[in-house]
Design an enzyme around this catalytic site. Structure first.
Site, short mmCIF file in Angstrom:
data_model
loop_
_atom_site.label_atom_id
_atom_site.label_comp_id
_atom_site.label_asym_id
_atom_site.label_seq_id
_atom_site.Cartn_x
_atom_site.Cartn_y
_atom_site.Cartn_z
N ARG A 33 -14.98 4.56 -7.47
CA ARG A 33 -16.24 4.84 -8.15
C ARG A 33 -16.15 6.10 -9.01
NH1 ARG A 33 -16.87 1.66 -3.90
NH2 ARG A 33 -18.75 0.37 -3.59
N GLY A 80 -9.99 -6.00 -4.70
CA GLY A 80 -11.27 -6.69 -4.85
C GLY A 80 -12.36 -5.76 -5.37
N SER A 90 -22.82 -6.95 1.06
CA SER A 90 -21.56 -6.56 0.44
C SER A 90 -21.81 -5.46 -0.58
CB SER A 90 -20.94 -7.77 -0.26
OG SER A 90 -20.02 -7.34 -1.25
N GLN A 109 -19.69 -4.46 -2.64
CA GLN A 109 -19.07 -4.85 -3.91
C GLN A 109 -20.07 -5.64 -4.75
OE1 GLN A 109 -15.30 -6.70 -2.97
NE2 GLN A 109 -14.43 -4.77 -2.26
N ASP A 137 -14.02 -3.00 7.48
CA ASP A 137 -12.58 -2.85 7.27
C ASP A 137 -11.86 -2.38 8.54
OD1 ASP A 137 -12.86 -3.66 4.66
OD2 ASP A 137 -12.98 -1.62 3.86
N LYS A 146 -11.30 -11.55 3.02
CA LYS A 146 -10.73 -10.26 2.63
C LYS A 146 -9.33 -10.49 2.03
CE LYS A 146 -14.19 -7.67 3.75
NZ LYS A 146 -14.94 -6.98 2.71
N ARG A 204 -8.62 -12.23 7.83
CA ARG A 204 -8.26 -11.22 8.83
C ARG A 204 -8.53 -11.68 10.26
NH1 ARG A 204 -10.02 -5.71 5.49
NH2 ARG A 204 -8.07 -5.60 4.33
C1 S3P Z 1 -15.79 -1.96 -0.52
C2 S3P Z 1 -16.64 -2.80 0.11
C3 S3P Z 1 -16.24 -3.70 1.23
C4 S3P Z 1 -14.88 -3.32 1.80
C5 S3P Z 1 -13.87 -2.98 0.74
C6 S3P Z 1 -14.37 -1.84 -0.14
C7 S3P Z 1 -16.32 -1.11 -1.62
O1 S3P Z 1 -16.17 -5.01 0.72
O2 S3P Z 1 -14.38 -4.36 2.60
O3 S3P Z 1 -12.64 -2.60 1.33
O4 S3P Z 1 -15.66 -0.11 -1.97
O5 S3P Z 1 -17.39 -1.42 -2.12
P1 S3P Z 1 -17.49 -5.93 0.66
O6 S3P Z 1 -18.49 -5.17 -0.08
O7 S3P Z 1 -17.10 -7.17 -0.09
O8 S3P Z 1 -17.85 -6.21 2.07
#
Ligand code: S3P
Length: 427
Positions: A26, A94, A167, A169, A315, A342, A346
């Protein structure tokens, strides 16, 4: 690379974990969209975050110190990114792909974003669908679900989105797209996910409102470059926390660990497991809480891990499964079906590899059940499935195995924790 792990007791020392992966990503993204200089210290030099930084360089952002923990990002403002000359390849990450899709969707240019074999199989419709509702034009295999993805940036309209998954993300992707639309963009989550995007956007001058499970950001803010000190990553610290807890006669101090409540679910679970740890020198930096963690060998008790704590430790579940093998009683991990999408599946990976190590474990669609304590047998070859957190969890299990274990394909550790093996050697 294959990794041979020899059993070891008495882990001792003071160690500093690498920078937080989520905050490092970020810092580059929001720093690039701000006007002026963003000075970052403690940046995670893992491959995932370097891939984010290279992608922004590819879009014309000047970054000094790339590859080191100290970086200066010369932000170009919300509309200052340039059309990349080549494909944006974010490797295994991701977070890079999902968050960047939110940014690319509103930029007035054409771009293609791709990743490695694992990332090219992970679901992107969870972000491309809401982005399309905002007016984004995104094409990819499986109707825009799978990378490589092509984006033709558009004028976006704001959205109120009820996310079906907790999530960060997904939430962050939509908030970053919302920066480029008029009015407020709102995300409602089923459970609270990590909130680093909200905190950092506010720190950079955006108008962010948080109310329970709702986050809203006002579009077209004037973001201003800032100084960011990245705390150590609690998700990396988790491997050493569990290593000390399950190893006899051990005591470690993990320095400078980020303890944002939306990330620190592992501590809630360790409290229930009666783990012996304490927080030292608790403090706040850039709106993020931090402390040193002192942790000692403990007689762990089993617990149930499920419900709203899951996004706060998503995680850490592979390493918590290793802790569960040493806890007295029945540990139930549930509500964690997200683990199946993931870097690898996992749940399946941990169940298969723990079984190889002689552990009885019951696989569930959304988790697993482990009755402990059980001893970990060695003398076998395990595999990482190309997933950094599986590789490191198995390495910690190997420290208390009866014989050496070999883990194949461990280069992936570099994505989030480049000095993991050095630190294991050091303690
Ligand atoms: C993350 C959010 C998580 C996490 C990933 C990092 C992030 O994923 O598993 O390692 O930095 O926003 P999700 O938001 O898809 O759960």
């Amino acid at each position: 690379m294959d990794l041979k792990v020899q059993p070891k007791s008495s882990l001792r020392g003071n160690i500093k974990m690498p920078g937080d992966k989520s905050i490092s990503h970020r810092s580059v993204m929001i720093g690039s969209l701000a006007a002026g200089k963003t000075e970052v210290s403690g940046f995670l030099t893992g491959e995932d975050c370097l891939n984010t930084a290279k992608a922004f360089q590819n879009m014309g952002v000047k970054i000094e110190g790339l590859g080191s923990e100290e970086m200066v990002i010369h932000g170009v403002g919300l509309n200052g990114l340039q059309e990349p000359e080549s494909i944006l390849d974010v490797g295994n990450s991701g977070t890079s792909m999902r968050l960047m899709l939110g940014i690319l969707s509103g930029q007035d240019f054409y771009s293609v974003i791709t990743g490695d074999e694992s990332l090219s199989q992970r679901p992107m419709a969870r972000v491309t669908d809401p982005l399309k509702e905002m007016g984004a034009e995104i094409y990819g295999r499986d109707n825009g679900n799978l990378a490589p993805l092509t984006v033709r940036g558009q004028e976006l309209t704001n959205l109120e989105y009820d996310s079906p998954v907790a999530s960060a993300q997904v939430k962050s992707c939509i908030l970053l797209a919302g920066l480029q639309a008029d009015g407020a963009t709102i995300v409602n989550e089923p459970e609270k996910s990590r909130d680093h995007t909200e905190r950092m956007l506010e720190y950079f001058g955006a108008e962010v409102e948080v109310s329970g499970l709702q986050v809203s950001v006002k579009g077209r803010p004037a973001l201003k470059g800032k100084k960011i000190t990245v705390p150590s990553d609690i998700s990396s610290a988790a491997f050493f926390l569990v290593a000390a807890l399950i190893n006899q006669d051990s005591e470690l101090v993990l320095e400078n660990v980020g303890l944002n409540p939306t990330r620190a679910g592992i501590l809630e679970v360790l409290d229930e497991m009666e783990a012996d740890y304490e927080l030292l020198d608790e403090r706040l930096e850039n709106k993020e809480p931090i402390a040193d963690i002192k942790v000692k060998s403990s007689d762990l008790k089993a617990t149930t891990i499920g419900g709203e704590v899951i996004p706060k430790l998503i995680d850490e579940i592979p390493i918590l499964a290793v802790a569960a093998t040493q806890a007295e009683g029945r540990t139930v991990i549930k509500d964690a079906a997200e683990l199946r999408v993931k870097e690898t599946d996992r749940i399946s990976a941990m169940v298969t590899e723990l079984k190889k190590l002689g552990i009885e474990v019951e696989e569930k669609e959304d988790g697993m059940i482990i009755e402990g304590p059980q001893s970990i047998q060695g003398g076998v070859q395990c595999q990482s499935y190309g997933d950094h957190r599986i590789a490191m969890s198995l390495a910690v299990a190997g420290l208390i195995a009866k014989e050496d274990i070999v883990i194949t394909n461990t280069d992936c550790i570099k994505t989030s924790f480049p000095n993991f093996i050095d630190l294991i050697d050091e303690i």
